[in-house]
Design an enzyme around this catalytic site. Structure first.
Site, mmCIF file in Angstrom:
data_model
loop_
_atom_site.group_PDB
_atom_site.id
_atom_site.type_symbol
_atom_site.label_atom_id
_atom_site.label_comp_id
_atom_site.label_asym_id
_atom_site.label_seq_id
_atom_site.Cartn_x
_atom_site.Cartn_y
_atom_site.Cartn_z
ATOM 1 N N GLU A 98 1.263 -1.325 -0.238
ATOM 2 C CA GLU A 98 -0.162 0.255 0.143
ATOM 3 C C GLU A 98 0.591 1.230 0.101
ATOM 4 O O GLU A 98 1.992 0.994 0.996
ATOM 5 C CB GLU A 98 -1.072 0.044 1.162
ATOM 6 N N ASP A 99 0.133 2.660 -0.554
ATOM 7 C CA ASP A 99 1.031 3.939 -0.237
ATOM 8 C C ASP A 99 1.005 4.343 0.739
ATOM 9 O O ASP A 99 2.125 4.710 1.405
ATOM 10 C CB ASP A 99 0.155 4.665 -1.805
ATOM 11 N N ASP A 102 -4.260 6.436 5.869
ATOM 12 C CA ASP A 102 -4.543 7.172 6.477
ATOM 13 C C ASP A 102 -5.896 6.850 7.493
ATOM 14 O O ASP A 102 -5.904 6.204 8.810
ATOM 15 C CB ASP A 102 -4.900 7.712 5.654
ATOM 16 N N PHE A 151 -1.032 16.415 3.355
ATOM 17 C CA PHE A 151 -1.652 15.755 2.579
ATOM 18 C C PHE A 151 -0.394 15.875 1.528
ATOM 19 O O PHE A 151 0.160 16.695 0.681
ATOM 20 C CB PHE A 151 -2.627 16.861 2.082
ATOM 21 N N ARG A 164 1.918 12.260 -10.159
ATOM 22 C CA ARG A 164 3.252 10.522 -9.128
ATOM 23 C C ARG A 164 4.260 10.551 -9.483
ATOM 24 O O ARG A 164 4.737 9.489 -8.794
ATOM 25 C CB ARG A 164 1.971 10.000 -9.858
HETATM 26 P P1 5GP Z 1 -7.639 5.544 3.593
HETATM 27 O O1 5GP Z 1 -8.505 4.433 3.545
HETATM 28 O O2 5GP Z 1 -6.829 4.635 4.846
HETATM 29 O O3 5GP Z 1 -8.397 7.180 4.262
HETATM 30 O O4 5GP Z 1 -7.208 5.295 2.526
HETATM 31 C C1 5GP Z 1 -6.084 4.887 1.885
HETATM 32 C C2 5GP Z 1 -6.130 5.781 0.324
HETATM 33 O O5 5GP Z 1 -5.749 7.397 0.303
HETATM 34 C C3 5GP Z 1 -4.035 5.492 0.160
HETATM 35 O O6 5GP Z 1 -4.477 4.730 -0.279
HETATM 36 C C4 5GP Z 1 -4.386 6.924 -0.892
HETATM 37 O O7 5GP Z 1 -5.438 5.955 -1.726
HETATM 38 C C5 5GP Z 1 -5.264 8.317 -0.358
HETATM 39 N N1 5GP Z 1 -4.630 8.741 0.864
HETATM 40 C C6 5GP Z 1 -4.547 9.027 1.870
HETATM 41 N N2 5GP Z 1 -3.557 10.470 2.366
HETATM 42 C C7 5GP Z 1 -3.327 10.992 1.794
HETATM 43 C C8 5GP Z 1 -2.388 11.238 1.030
HETATM 44 O O8 5GP Z 1 -1.257 12.431 2.086
HETATM 45 N N3 5GP Z 1 -2.100 11.763 -0.179
HETATM 46 C C9 5GP Z 1 -2.624 11.113 -1.116
HETATM 47 N N4 5GP Z 1 -2.041 11.153 -2.214
HETATM 48 N N5 5GP Z 1 -3.610 9.774 -1.382
HETATM 49 C C10 5GP Z 1 -3.604 9.658 0.233
#
Ligand code: 5GP
Length: 174
Positions: A98-99, A102, A151, A164
């Site tokens: 995973e990247d 959050d 962010f 990206r």
């Molecule tokens: P979650 O479901 O954990 O809130 O979010 C996960 C996904 O949200 C990540 O895989 C990513 O694609 C996106 N995301 C969460 N935080 C960030 C951030 O700071 N920057 C970006 N570009 N994407 C984020």
């Protein structure tokens, strides 16, 4: 595009040095095994491609895609799987790449689905972790960097599909 980055949070060198360490750890932990690596599109593509080139064990590579933010900066409560695996994972050592984690919603939904299919092991490797924003608790087995609530974009992460390709991770100027 460069002008809208407030500052570099993680330089290209810092990212690559940490991926070297993650690679070593994974090589030790999966010594002699074989893994099925699942890349969560699209944000993890670049991390995944750099990570797997540091791994020694046999790997099969699969992709999945969950609903993305689009122009929003937070995931909605309902995460949809837009692209699923097209193979059986039962009995396999599965590593989800995973990247960023959050709120944890995307990964929680993805892991629930994968767990239901009875892999032998199911682990997570995330380049970034923003624990202060967590809504659902998630165990991350391998974390690249824990970051504050910014962010961030670059190194695969986007805002509305841009940024990206940046080789570093930067904080977006809002
Ligand atoms: P979650 O479901 O954990 O809130 O979010 C996960 C996904 O949200 C990540 O895989 C990513 O694609 C996106 N995301 C969460 N935080 C960030 C951030 O700071 N920057 C970006 N570009 N994407 C984020």
């Amino acid at each position: 595009m460069q002008g809208t980055i407030e500052r570099v949070l993680l330089s290209e060198e810092t990212i690559h040095a940490r991926i070297d360490e993650l690679g070593k750890q994974l090589n030790d932990d999966y010594d002699g095994g074989q893994i099925l690596a699942v890349c969560l599109l699209k944000g993890s593509m670049i991390f995944m491609s750099d990570l797997i080139r540091r791994l020694n064990m046999p790997i099969t590579l699969e992709v999945m895609r969950a609903s993305s933010y689009g122009q929003a900066m937070e995931s909605s409560g309902s995460v949809k799987i837009l692209q699923d695996l097209d193979r059986d994972i039962s009995g396999m050592d599965v590593l989800v790449v995973e990247d960023i984690v959050d709120t944890g919603r995307t990964l929680a939904k993805t892991l629930d689905l994968l767990r239901f299919r009875k892999p032998k092991t199911l682990k997570v490797c995330s380049l970034l972790d923003k624990p202060s924003r967590r809504v659902i608790s998630i165990d991350i087995d391998y974390t690249g960097f824990v970051i504050e609530d910014h962010f961030v974009v670059g190194y695969g992460l986007d805002f509305d599909e841009h940024y990206r390709q940046l080789p570093y991770i930067g904080v977006l100027k809002l």
